[in-house]
Motif scaffolding. Structure first.
Motif, short mmCIF file in Angstrom:
data_model
loop_
_atom_site.label_atom_id
_atom_site.label_comp_id
_atom_site.label_asym_id
_atom_site.label_seq_id
_atom_site.Cartn_x
_atom_site.Cartn_y
_atom_site.Cartn_z
N VAL A 95 -53.12 7.42 37.41
CA VAL A 95 -52.41 7.04 38.66
C VAL A 95 -53.54 8.28 39.41
CG1 VAL A 95 -50.28 8.31 40.26
CG2 VAL A 95 -50.50 6.75 37.91
N PRO A 96 -54.47 7.50 40.60
CA PRO A 96 -55.22 8.96 40.89
C PRO A 96 -54.15 10.29 41.82
CG PRO A 96 -54.87 6.54 42.49
CD PRO A 96 -53.59 7.14 41.73
N GLY A 97 -54.87 11.21 40.60
CA GLY A 97 -55.24 12.40 41.15
C GLY A 97 -54.10 13.21 40.13
N ALA A 98 -53.11 12.00 39.21
CA ALA A 98 -52.83 13.10 37.89
C ALA A 98 -53.69 12.84 36.78
CB ALA A 98 -52.25 11.51 37.55
N PRO A 99 -53.38 14.30 36.31
CA PRO A 99 -54.38 14.69 35.30
C PRO A 99 -54.58 13.91 33.83
CG PRO A 99 -51.99 16.13 35.69
CD PRO A 99 -51.61 15.08 36.31
N GLN A 100 -55.55 13.83 33.70
CA GLN A 100 -55.97 13.00 32.02
C GLN A 100 -56.33 13.61 31.02
OE1 GLN A 100 -55.96 9.73 33.15
NE2 GLN A 100 -55.77 10.32 35.99
N ARG A 101 -54.79 13.79 30.28
CA ARG A 101 -55.24 13.96 29.10
C ARG A 101 -56.40 13.31 28.24
NH1 ARG A 101 -49.56 15.04 25.18
NH2 ARG A 101 -50.61 17.27 24.75
N GLY A 102 -55.62 12.15 28.24
CA GLY A 102 -56.60 11.09 27.48
C GLY A 102 -55.70 10.52 26.05
N HIS A 175 -63.68 5.85 37.26
CA HIS A 175 -63.80 4.67 38.32
C HIS A 175 -62.66 4.63 38.87
CE1 HIS A 175 -67.06 3.74 35.62
NE2 HIS A 175 -66.84 2.66 35.99
N PRO A 176 -62.42 4.00 40.30
CA PRO A 176 -61.73 4.29 41.16
C PRO A 176 -60.73 3.65 40.40
CG PRO A 176 -63.65 3.51 42.29
CD PRO A 176 -64.23 3.55 40.43
N PRO A 177 -59.91 3.35 40.51
CA PRO A 177 -58.18 2.16 40.36
C PRO A 177 -58.68 1.14 40.71
CG PRO A 177 -57.31 4.53 41.57
CD PRO A 177 -58.83 4.84 41.35
N ALA A 178 -59.64 0.93 42.15
CA ALA A 178 -59.13 -0.46 42.67
C ALA A 178 -60.43 -1.84 41.84
CB ALA A 178 -59.73 -0.69 43.73
N THR A 179 -62.10 -0.48 40.99
CA THR A 179 -61.89 -1.52 39.94
C THR A 179 -61.34 -1.28 38.88
OG1 THR A 179 -64.12 -0.02 40.87
CG2 THR A 179 -64.39 -1.25 39.08
N LEU A 180 -60.82 -0.60 38.09
CA LEU A 180 -59.43 -1.23 36.89
C LEU A 180 -59.02 -2.49 37.37
CD1 LEU A 180 -59.40 2.25 35.89
CD2 LEU A 180 -61.19 1.08 35.00
N GLN A 181 -58.01 -2.83 37.94
CA GLN A 181 -57.03 -3.70 39.07
C GLN A 181 -57.76 -4.90 38.95
OE1 GLN A 181 -54.10 -2.98 39.34
NE2 GLN A 181 -53.79 -1.22 39.98
N SER A 182 -59.14 -4.47 39.43
CA SER A 182 -60.11 -6.10 39.41
C SER A 182 -60.59 -6.61 37.64
CB SER A 182 -61.89 -6.17 40.45
OG SER A 182 -62.62 -5.29 39.86
N LEU A 183 -60.29 -5.59 37.20
CA LEU A 183 -60.72 -5.79 35.15
C LEU A 183 -59.21 -6.88 35.57
CD1 LEU A 183 -62.24 -2.45 34.73
CD2 LEU A 183 -63.21 -4.96 34.26
N VAL A 184 -58.12 -6.07 35.88
CA VAL A 184 -56.65 -7.01 35.13
C VAL A 184 -56.65 -8.57 36.00
CG1 VAL A 184 -53.73 -6.76 35.24
CG2 VAL A 184 -55.77 -4.64 35.01
N ASP A 185 -56.99 -7.99 37.21
CA ASP A 185 -57.65 -9.76 37.82
C ASP A 185 -57.86 -10.16 37.29
OD1 ASP A 185 -55.83 -8.75 39.97
OD2 ASP A 185 -57.42 -7.68 41.34
N THR A 186 -59.28 -10.65 36.60
CA THR A 186 -60.21 -11.22 35.81
C THR A 186 -59.57 -11.11 34.42
OG1 THR A 186 -61.98 -10.05 37.22
CG2 THR A 186 -62.29 -11.40 35.08
N ALA A 187 -58.76 -10.71 34.05
CA ALA A 187 -58.14 -11.04 32.66
C ALA A 187 -57.17 -11.95 32.56
CB ALA A 187 -58.17 -9.81 32.06
N MET A 188 -56.57 -11.78 34.32
CA MET A 188 -55.34 -12.76 34.59
C MET A 188 -55.84 -14.12 34.92
SD MET A 188 -52.81 -10.95 33.03
CE MET A 188 -51.80 -11.85 33.38
N ALA A 189 -57.10 -13.97 35.42
CA ALA A 189 -57.50 -15.21 36.04
C ALA A 189 -58.06 -16.07 34.73
CB ALA A 189 -58.98 -14.87 36.96
#
Length: 196
Positions: A95-102, A175-189
């Protein structure tokens, strides 16, 4: 005769794993562990042997908790299987702006996999469970006619696991969330039947 333990062991392990998650294995001191758990050094080491013993219990608990969560998220009826796969992939996008703990799993394997066979074994067991859960969900979606029938479910599960770990690594790198969303779109395709 050994005295019964006067503390909640799963709770103590969970608190210890928070310290390891925050600091990493090497940088987590005995002081970090005693502060996190509320136990003295002698109680902590008397129960778990040493720092490595505390870590292995914490790491195993972390992997077990996460494997159960994944299996629960992906289990269900055949008609909803494709939706569960997609929701699961999208749920890993930061989530953009959320702390990234890993992820403690990623941190521990990066730090210790080259020198700790117990960590490698626990991580391998977790990834095998994860892949099986993904493959089973793919198989259910195929039965429902929502995923291509010509795909090998085991191979699709391995591909999806690779996508998930890639999303995690790229998300940590900013990496921007939109880029990561596109990875999911591609995997589902890749999984989609004609017309989906």
């Amino acid at each position: 005769m050994a005295r019964p333990r006067s503390f909640d062991e799963p709770h103590v392990i969970r608190q210890a794993r928070e310290a390891f998650h925050d600091h990493g294995y090497a940088a987590t001191s005995v002081e970090h562990l005693t502060a996190a758990t509320g136990l003295s050094r002698s109680s902590l080491y008397g129960a778990f042997g040493d720092k490595h013993g505390v870590f292995l219990r914490s790491f195993t608990q972390y992997c077990e908790d996460n494997a159960e969560a994944v299996e629960g998220a992906l289990a269900g009826d055949e008609r909803g299987a494709r939706g569960r796969l997609e929701r699961h992939l999208r749920s890993t996008i930061p989530v953009p702006g959320a702390p990234q703990r890993g992820c403690l799993l990623a941190k521990a394997t990066a730090e210790l996999a080259g020198e700790d066979a117990d960590v490698v074994r626990t991580a391998t067991d977790f990834y095998e469970r994860y892949e099986r859960a993904l493959s089973a969900c793919v198989r259910s979606a195929q039965t429902a006619g929502d995923v291509r029938a010509d795909l090998d479910p085991a191979g699709a599960g391995a591909l999806l696991l690779s996508v998930l770990r890639g999303i995690e690594a790229l998300g940590r790198a900013g990496h921007p969330p939109a880029t990561l969303q596109s990875l999911v779109d591609t995997a589902m395709a890749v999984l989609a039947t004609p017309g989906h």
